[in-house]
Scaffold this motif. Structure first.
Motif, PDB file in Angstrom:
ATOM      1  N   ILE A  61       0.578  -1.163  -0.212  1.00 28.30           N
ATOM      2  CA  ILE A  61      -0.306  -0.256  -0.051  1.00 28.30           C
ATOM      3  C   ILE A  61       0.578   1.505  -0.022  1.00 28.30           C
ATOM      4  N   LEU A  62       2.009   0.880   0.768  1.00 27.96           N
ATOM      5  CA  LEU A  62       2.915   2.754   1.214  1.00 27.96           C
ATOM      6  C   LEU A  62       3.618   2.959  -0.432  1.00 27.96           C
ATOM      7  N   ALA A  63       3.637   1.354  -1.463  1.00 24.81           N
ATOM      8  CA  ALA A  63       4.502   1.517  -2.185  1.00 24.81           C
ATOM      9  C   ALA A  63       3.653   2.432  -3.470  1.00 24.81           C
ATOM     10  N   ALA A  64       2.336   2.234  -3.464  1.00 20.73           N
ATOM     11  CA  ALA A  64       0.840   2.651  -4.847  1.00 20.73           C
ATOM     12  C   ALA A  64       0.688   3.554  -4.622  1.00 20.73           C
ATOM     13  N   ALA A  65       1.196   4.748  -3.573  1.00 19.94           N
ATOM     14  CA  ALA A  65       0.415   5.406  -3.339  1.00 19.94           C
ATOM     15  C   ALA A  65       2.134   6.966  -3.860  1.00 19.94           C
ATOM     16  N   PRO A  66       2.105   7.258  -5.070  1.00 16.32           N
ATOM     17  CA  PRO A  66       3.423   8.548  -4.529  1.00 16.32           C
ATOM     18  C   PRO A  66       3.118   9.559  -4.033  1.00 16.32           C
ATOM     19  N   CYS A  67       4.405   9.998  -3.292  1.00 14.63           N
ATOM     20  CA  CYS A  67       4.599  11.595  -3.387  1.00 14.63           C
ATOM     21  C   CYS A  67       3.543  12.732  -3.546  1.00 14.63           C
ATOM     22  N   THR A  68       3.183  13.762  -3.072  1.00 19.20           N
ATOM     23  CA  THR A  68       2.063  14.641  -3.196  1.00 19.20           C
ATOM     24  C   THR A  68       3.602  15.767  -2.826  1.00 19.20           C
ATOM     25  N   ALA A  69       3.190  16.279  -1.332  1.00 19.29           N
ATOM     26  CA  ALA A  69       3.484  17.249  -1.345  1.00 19.29           C
ATOM     27  C   ALA A  69       5.003  17.397  -1.117  1.00 19.29           C
ATOM     28  N   ALA A  77     -11.772  -6.750  -3.989  1.00 12.07           N
ATOM     29  CA  ALA A  77     -12.459  -5.104  -4.048  1.00 12.07           C
ATOM     30  C   ALA A  77     -11.498  -4.181  -2.982  1.00 12.07           C
ATOM     31  N   ILE A  78     -11.279  -2.650  -2.800  1.00 17.62           N
ATOM     32  CA  ILE A  78     -10.423  -2.006  -1.798  1.00 17.62           C
ATOM     33  C   ILE A  78     -11.242  -0.616  -1.618  1.00 17.62           C
ATOM     34  N   THR A  79     -11.146  -0.913  -0.425  1.00 19.64           N
ATOM     35  CA  THR A  79     -11.651   0.734  -0.041  1.00 19.64           C
ATOM     36  C   THR A  79     -10.485   1.722   0.272  1.00 19.64           C
ATOM     37  N   VAL A  80     -10.767   2.262  -0.806  1.00 21.42           N
ATOM     38  CA  VAL A  80     -10.603   3.545  -0.592  1.00 21.42           C
ATOM     39  C   VAL A  80     -10.118   4.998  -0.315  1.00 21.42           C
ATOM     40  N   PRO A  81      -9.559   5.463   0.485  1.00 19.99           N
ATOM     41  CA  PRO A  81     -10.323   6.270   1.496  1.00 19.99           C
ATOM     42  C   PRO A  81     -10.331   7.596   0.859  1.00 19.99           C
ATOM     43  N   TRP A  82     -11.444   7.666  -0.233  1.00 20.26           N
ATOM     44  CA  TRP A  82     -11.623   8.804  -1.082  1.00 20.26           C
ATOM     45  C   TRP A  82     -11.385  10.394  -0.456  1.00 20.26           C
ATOM     46  N   ASP A  83     -12.313  10.643   0.594  1.00 16.18           N
ATOM     47  CA  ASP A  83     -12.290  11.744   1.493  1.00 16.18           C
ATOM     48  C   ASP A  83     -10.762  11.866   1.576  1.00 16.18           C
ATOM     49  N   THR A  84      -9.449  11.471   1.871  1.00 16.18           N
ATOM     50  CA  THR A  84      -8.694  11.574   2.655  1.00 16.18           C
ATOM     51  C   THR A  84      -7.916  11.276   0.642  1.00 16.18           C
ATOM     52  N   LEU A  85      -7.884  11.120   0.080  1.00 16.37           N
ATOM     53  CA  LEU A  85      -7.308  11.454  -0.964  1.00 16.37           C
ATOM     54  C   LEU A  85      -7.705  12.604  -1.660  1.00 16.37           C
ATOM     55  N   VAL A  86      -8.878  13.125  -1.541  1.00 11.35           N
ATOM     56  CA  VAL A  86      -9.260  14.482  -2.227  1.00 11.35           C
ATOM     57  C   VAL A  86      -8.916  15.286  -1.395  1.00 11.35           C
ATOM     58  N   LEU A  87      -9.231  15.743   0.034  1.00 10.83           N
ATOM     59  CA  LEU A  87      -8.666  16.983   0.164  1.00 10.83           C
ATOM     60  C   LEU A  87      -7.403  16.389   1.242  1.00 10.83           C
ATOM     61  N   SER A  88      -6.288  15.944   0.567  1.00 12.80           N
ATOM     62  CA  SER A  88      -4.468  15.839   0.670  1.00 12.80           C
ATOM     63  C   SER A  88      -4.496  16.716  -1.381  1.00 12.80           C
ATOM     64  N   VAL A  89      -5.362  16.099  -1.683  1.00  7.54           N
ATOM     65  CA  VAL A  89      -4.666  16.647  -2.595  1.00  7.54           C
ATOM     66  C   VAL A  89      -5.013  17.945  -3.082  1.00  7.54           C
ATOM     67  N   GLY A  90      -6.004  18.336  -1.719  1.00  5.76           N
ATOM     68  CA  GLY A  90      -6.853  19.823  -1.822  1.00  5.76           C
ATOM     69  C   GLY A  90      -6.240  20.760  -0.847  1.00  5.76           C
ATOM     70  N   LEU A  91      -5.271  20.357  -0.178  1.00 10.63           N
ATOM     71  CA  LEU A  91      -4.814  21.496   0.650  1.00 10.63           C
ATOM     72  C   LEU A  91      -3.532  21.106   0.321  1.00 10.63           C
ATOM     73  N   TYR A  92      -2.683  19.761  -0.142  1.00 13.77           N
ATOM     74  CA  TYR A  92      -1.280  19.971  -0.739  1.00 13.77           C
ATOM     75  C   TYR A  92      -0.899  20.430  -2.009  1.00 13.77           C
ATOM     76  N   ILE A  93      -1.682  20.600  -2.541  1.00 12.28           N
ATOM     77  CA  ILE A  93      -1.642  20.985  -3.755  1.00 12.28           C
ATOM     78  C   ILE A  93      -2.491  21.967  -4.208  1.00 12.28           C
ATOM     79  N   VAL A  94      -3.817  22.183  -4.232  1.00 17.35           N
ATOM     80  CA  VAL A  94      -4.938  23.148  -5.289  1.00 17.35           C
ATOM     81  C   VAL A  94      -4.480  24.367  -4.563  1.00 17.35           C
ATOM     82  N   ILE A  95      -4.411  24.437  -2.977  1.00 18.26           N
ATOM     83  CA  ILE A  95      -4.575  25.304  -1.709  1.00 18.26           C
ATOM     84  C   ILE A  95      -3.269  26.354  -1.892  1.00 18.26           C
TER      85      ILE A  95
END
Length: 357
Positions: A120-128, A171-189
């Motif tokens: 799971i760690l390796a499948a999520a490339p860094c954002t911020a 099936a994988i439970t993707v924490p969409w709220d975490t994903l969307v909020l992180s992209v918004g907090l660390y990139i968009v804003i």
């Protein structure tokens, strides 16, 4: 480079020790700070990351993003390493070290969970944090921003299928709220804030005010990096002291994976003839992880006390010191990198680099 920046690794080591000690002796305070979160995104850490990346985003001229296509080699290498190599190499390393070599020293009922957390760690490339590493290698900021944005877009559709494939889950439970909020907090804003400030400071046609602000923000950016370290290690101070052997064993495949993927990206960029200012951030993007998403996904799938959650936390703990070592290697090897024949033939290579060779 200032004296403070020259001894950054010393300050990092001191902050790690301080974080572990403070987390052990004052767990209540760190539990309270850790609880200040939304969708598993810690808000104090988010503010510190803003202080780190906004000064870097201030340097970006969005009008110049149109020319980032000339770095197609670096973009291709980063995408290949991030999505075709990194998750699968970690699955292999997890099986080799956790599932076989270290199996006798780990709780038998958590072996599969540890391996799942590593994947799971390796499948999520860094954002911020990539912006921080790119800045420390004097990386091309427009390439870094474009690559991070592209990774975010791919992650939305590729994260769940890759993890599902490697974990054998339907099936994988993707924490969409975490994903969307992180992209918004660390990139968009931060991008919006930085561009508003940049345009305001450049309104008169001079860069003097922008340069003065960047000079004042640079120390604050480094201080935010160190404060983030104290918090991250403080949050896990009790676990580090309670389970040092398990954490050390889990760190082995993560360390190998970081150096393998960053080295692979760096060498492929050199063979392709990409500029060093692109190869540096490409290697760093290919090695670092989006730990907020990884931790959240591991907790949602396996639980807070699971081996998967602990494995992702180990990734958080070693992220900064290990990536600083990769930054050091990239900077120290610049002369060797630019001596490559393919790099010398790059038509977009800056004149200063061409004359130096």
């Amino acid at each position: 480079m200032s004296t403070f920046e020259r001894y950054l690794t010393v300050w990092v080591a001191l902050c790690i020790v301080a974080g572990v000690a403070l987390g052990h002796f004052f767990p209540t305070a760190f539990h309270a700070i850790a609880a200040i979160e939304v969708a598993r995104v810690n808000l104090p850490v988010a503010v510190l990351i803003w202080l780190m990346i906004i000064p870097m985003l201030l340097r970006i001229d969005f009008a110049a993003l149109a020319g980032v296509g000339r770095h197609w080699r670096g973009i291709s290498v980063t995408l290949f390493v991030n999505w075709a190599v990194k998750p699968f190499s970690m699955a292999l390393l997890g099986w080799l070290f956790i599932g076989w070599l270290f199996r006798p020293y780990l709780p038998a009922d958590q072996i599969d969970s540890y391996i799942a957390g590593l994947i799971i760690l390796a499948a999520a490339p860094c954002t911020a944090m990539v912006f921080v590493w790119s800045n420390l290698t004097k990386g091309e900021p427009h390439f870094t921003l474009s690559q991070v944005a592209l990774n975010d877009a791919i992650m939305i559709v590729a994260f769940a299928p890759i993890v599902a494939l490697l974990l054998g889950l339907s099936a994988i439970t993707v924490p969409w709220d975490t994903l969307v909020l992180s992209v918004g907090l660390y990139i968009v804003i931060p991008v919006i804030i930085s561009q508003i400030i940049r345009r305001s400071l450049l309104a008169g046609g001079s860069t003097v005010r922008l340069d003065a602000l960047l000079a004042r923000l640079q120390p604050a950016s480094l201080a935010a990096l160190l404060a983030t370290l104290v918090l991250l290690f403080g949050f896990q101070g009790e676990q580090i002291i309670a389970q040092p052997m398990i954490i050390a064993l889990l760190a082995v495949p993560i360390l190998i994976q970081v150096y393998f993927n960053s080295g692979l990206a760096y060498l492929l960029n050199r063979a392709a003839g990409e500029q060093h200012c692109v190869a540096g951030p490409s290697a760093l993007i290919g090695a670092s992880n989006f730990f907020e998403l990884a931790v959240a996904a591991a907790i949602s799938l396996f639980g807070f006390q699971s081996g998967a959650a602990l494995a992702t936390v180990v990734g958080v703990l070693i992220e900064v010191p290990v990536m600083l070592s990769v930054v050091y290697i990239v900077n120290r090897s610049k002369g060797w990198y630019e001596s490559g024949a393919a790099v010398a033939r790059n038509p977009h290579r800056p004149e200063s680099e061409s004359s130096a060779s």
